[in-house]
Design a protein around this motif. Structure first.
Motif: not given
Length: 462
Positions: A125-131
């Motif tokens: 989730s963090w990788a997705r929202i960071t991207k």
């Protein structure tokens, strides 16, 4: 691939990409991999080391970014030329104070109060929202608001109103890189001669911050309801630093009567303030979270401080404070020329994490995880004859009291089994610590590690 390429031996102590990166970097530094020698292809190293392609790609990217290797088109990676390191004679070991034990470089089981379970971090989730934050918001490259970006401050105000009963407008929120940093800003808004009351026992970093700003710290004893109001009233302090929801390190919760008395103290004279450090109120195991002291404040005398270091991860260096209107005006006069110390991309990632409901889901998951860990550890330790456990109904640490040993003996016997714990006296300044009592954190250890640590402590304290 060269036959002499040294394969790494992985352990469970760090991410695999980090271990692989450090292993290759050390081999290049030591000369085990000579300058110009070719590294294995990514696919080949995956097969040899038994790791994923993303692990190898991340390790190689770090090596290339730091200049250890060079990427050559259609040839792969080769070792860079490095100057040999210059060795220096080892420094003399510091003398050990009488009665203390030198801590080993690494405990087998470190019961630190600051640890968290990084396996619970929502990586995908963090990788997705960071991207999304990076690609959808190029404007974040520009300078932001010194208090933090308004969308994040709005999300924080809504979150705190819902979960902690905090009453504030987004304009009152100040975002910064860590609670300790925000505390140093806050101290600069107060008169230089101001005496500051701190809990005793209490949070060591607060004492350090007060000392660095050359302010006079007055330790105020903590009883079963929190900071003692009689001692506070006699101290001459104009500011009191509190952890009312889960006092650190005793773990007591301040009842309503004591809260109202401290609020009355703050409101009864000009320029008196309470700092409410709500450092781990998200985790309660026997009741719902206690509403914040700030929500009861009608005179505008409470500064509310919080952080995501415990609830998400220490590396997420995002903390916040809610300033009453009078202090907010001082803050803007003093610091409005500066910039927020948290990256705007990280601010936007956190905002998305909050408003998309991911933070609430993460809290439910980690709350259940820590409740289980706490129960497992305390139930195992309660099998030790004579043990008393307190402060285990909330937070990420608790106290263990075992009268047949002194505090020093408890710490020393645990150290002999390579279990790292802290004496309660570490957090005391003027008061005598509760006899034969130590502080144990549990969040940073796995359930299996907690079981092993409990066995070792049973042996140590038998």
């Amino acid at each position: 691939m060269p036959d002499s390429f040294p394969l790494p031996v992985f352990t469970g102590d760090a991410p695999l990409y980090d271990q692989l990166y450090r292993h290759i970097a050390a081999a290049i530094q030591s000369g085990a991999l000579s300058p110009g020698s070719k590294l294995p292809s990514k696919r080949r190293l995956c097969a040899l080391a038994g790791v994923s392609m993303s692990t190898v790609e991340t390790a190689y990217s770090l090596l290339a970014a730091e200049g250890y290797v060079l990427a050559k088109p259609r040839s792969g990676y080769v070792c860079a030329h490095l100057l040999p390191s210059v060795s220096t004679p080892p420094a003399a070991a510091p003398e050990t104070a009488p009665g203390s034990i030198p801590a080993p470089a690494r405990w087998a089981f470190d019961c630190s109060t600051s640890g968290v379970d990084t396996s619970a971090f929502p990586f995908s989730s963090w990788a997705r929202i960071t991207k999304e934050a990076v690609y959808e918001n190029p404007g974040l490259l520009q300078r932001g608001h010194p208090q933090g970006d308004p969308p994040l401050r709005t999300a924080l105000a809504e979150l705190l109103a819902q979960y902690r009963g905090v009453r504030c407008a987004p304009e009152q929120v100040v975002v910064g890189a860590g609670a300790d940093y925000l505390l140093t800003l806050l101290l600069q808004l107060l008169p230089e001669q101001e005496t500051i009351a701190l809990e005793d026992p209490g949070y060591p970093a607060a004492y350090t911050a007060v000392s660095l700003h050359q302010r006079q710290a007055v330790p105020i004893p903590v009883d079963g309801a929190g900071m003692a109001p009689e001692a506070l009233e006699k101290s001459g302090a104009g500011l009191a630093y509190l952890t009312p929801s889960h006092q650190f390190p005793l773990g007591v919760t301040m009842p309503a009567g004591r809260r109202s008395r401290l609020l009355h103290w703050a409101a009864s004279a000009p320029d008196r303030w309470l700092i409410e450090d709500d450092y781990d109120s998200e985790f309660r195991y026997s009741s719902r979270p206690i509403p914040a002291l700030q929500g009861l404040d009608r005179a505008g005398r409470v500064v509310y401080m919080g952080t995501f270091s415990r609830s998400i991860a220490p590396a997420i260096r995002v903390a916040y404070m809610i300033l009453p209107p009078e202090l907010l005006e001082r803050y803007r006069r003093t610091f409005f020329h500066g910039a927020c110390t948290v990256s705007r991309f990280e601010q936007e990632s956190l905002r998305r994490f909050l408003v998309q409901g991911l933070y609430g889901r993460h809290l439910r998951r980690t709350g259940n995880l820590y409740r289980k860990k706490c129960a497992l550890f305390t139930e195992a330790l309660e099998e030790i004859p004579g043990v008393t456990i307190s402060g285990a109904d909330a937070g990420l640490h608790f106290l263990v009291t075992l009268p047949r040993f002194s505090e020093t003996e408890l710490v020393d016997r645990a150290a002999a089994k390579s279990v790292g714990i802290h004496p309660l006296s570490r957090y005391c300044h003027s008061v005598e610590p509760r006899p034969s009592t130590v502080v144990l954190g549990f969040a940073g250890l796995t359930e299996d590690e907690l079981s092993q640590a409990a066995v070792l402590l049973k042996e140590a304290w038998a």
